[in-house]
Design a protein around this motif. Structure first.
Motif, PDB file in Angstrom:
ATOM      1  N   PRO A  15      -6.522 -50.368  42.459  1.00  0.00           N
ATOM      2  CA  PRO A  15      -5.605 -51.028  43.389  1.00  0.00           C
ATOM      3  C   PRO A  15      -6.345 -51.511  44.634  1.00  0.00           C
ATOM      4  O   PRO A  15      -7.042 -50.736  45.284  1.00  0.00           O
ATOM      5  N   VAL A  16      -6.214 -52.762  44.922  1.00  0.00           N
ATOM      6  CA  VAL A  16      -6.847 -53.356  46.091  1.00  0.00           C
ATOM      7  C   VAL A  16      -5.815 -54.236  46.776  1.00  0.00           C
ATOM      8  O   VAL A  16      -5.159 -55.049  46.121  1.00  0.00           O
ATOM      9  N   ARG A  17      -5.688 -54.054  48.051  1.00  0.00           N
ATOM     10  CA  ARG A  17      -4.815 -54.938  48.829  1.00  0.00           C
ATOM     11  C   ARG A  17      -5.677 -56.084  49.348  1.00  0.00           C
ATOM     12  O   ARG A  17      -6.858 -55.901  49.650  1.00  0.00           O
ATOM     13  N   TRP A  18      -5.072 -57.236  49.458  1.00  0.00           N
ATOM     14  CA  TRP A  18      -5.780 -58.422  49.925  1.00  0.00           C
ATOM     15  C   TRP A  18      -5.091 -58.959  51.168  1.00  0.00           C
ATOM     16  O   TRP A  18      -3.885 -58.856  51.303  1.00  0.00           O
ATOM     17  N   ARG A  19      -5.880 -59.547  52.059  1.00  0.00           N
ATOM     18  CA  ARG A  19      -5.352 -60.131  53.281  1.00  0.00           C
ATOM     19  C   ARG A  19      -5.996 -61.503  53.475  1.00  0.00           C
ATOM     20  O   ARG A  19      -7.002 -61.812  52.840  1.00  0.00           O
ATOM     21  N   SER A  20      -5.403 -62.283  54.349  1.00  0.00           N
ATOM     22  CA  SER A  20      -5.986 -63.594  54.639  1.00  0.00           C
ATOM     23  C   SER A  20      -7.366 -63.410  55.251  1.00  0.00           C
ATOM     24  O   SER A  20      -7.582 -62.516  56.069  1.00  0.00           O
ATOM     25  N   ARG A  21      -8.266 -64.247  54.825  1.00  0.00           N
ATOM     26  CA  ARG A  21      -9.646 -64.199  55.328  1.00  0.00           C
ATOM     27  C   ARG A  21      -9.711 -65.019  56.614  1.00  0.00           C
ATOM     28  O   ARG A  21      -9.214 -66.146  56.664  1.00  0.00           O
ATOM     29  N   ALA A  22     -10.313 -64.471  57.661  1.00  0.00           N
ATOM     30  CA  ALA A  22     -10.426 -65.172  58.941  1.00  0.00           C
ATOM     31  C   ALA A  22     -11.222 -66.467  58.782  1.00  0.00           C
ATOM     32  O   ALA A  22     -10.826 -67.513  59.299  1.00  0.00           O
TER      33      ALA A  22
END
Length: 157
Positions: A15-22
């Motif tokens: 399980p890996v959460r992803w976020r917007s890349r700066a």
């Protein structure tokens, strides 16, 4: 072209959460899955042989990954563009997304998970798919057309 895919239950254990890349990564690959893979194949086949010779790719059932210079990658609606993060050089990650965990840790876990699938992996978070890029070969019009024929008819050549 062929692809090793790791999907479903085994991939769900990572399980890996992803976020917007700066800062988006520079695209080095474009991926299509399902109908987008078919659209990508058709778009690639519309190019001349000189352009095809600049790309490498892998394909599997319902999946097409194309590697090439950023400026040369074709645009297809719904495609995912992947790039390399210097902190995890053996992974191709979504250009607009960053893992919520440290990239080197993710890299170690995914390479170990691939078990011989190669140290170069394309990571597709939406479908929880890992694709080995070790088998990437120059794009062949004949091979790509055969893959497209199979993808659109469901029959193996």
């Amino acid at each position: 072209m062929s692809a090793l895919e790791t999907r479903g239950e085994a991939a769900a254990r990572l399980p890996v959460r992803w976020r917007s890349r700066a800062e988006p990564l520079e695209p080095r690959a474009v991926v299509g899955e399902g109908p987008v893979a078919v659209a990508l194949a058709r778009r690639v086949l519309a190019e001349d042989d000189a352009r095809l010779a600049t790309w490498e790719g892998v394909a599997g059932p319902g999946l097409l990954v194309l590697l090439g210079a950023s400026a040369s990658l074709p645009w297809v609606d719904g495609a995912v563009y992947l790039g390399r993060d210097d902190a995890a050089p053996s992974l191709l990650l979504p250009c607009a997304l960053a893992p919520a965990v440290a990239a080197p840790l993710l890299e170690r876990a995914l390479v170990a998970h691939a078990r011989g699938g190669g140290a170069k992996l394309a990571v597709l978070p939406a479908s929880m798919c890992l694709v080995s890029m070790e088998a990437a070969r120059s794009v062949s019009r004949v091979t790509l057309q055969a893959w497209l024929d199979t993808a659109t008819t469901g029959h193996t050549p």
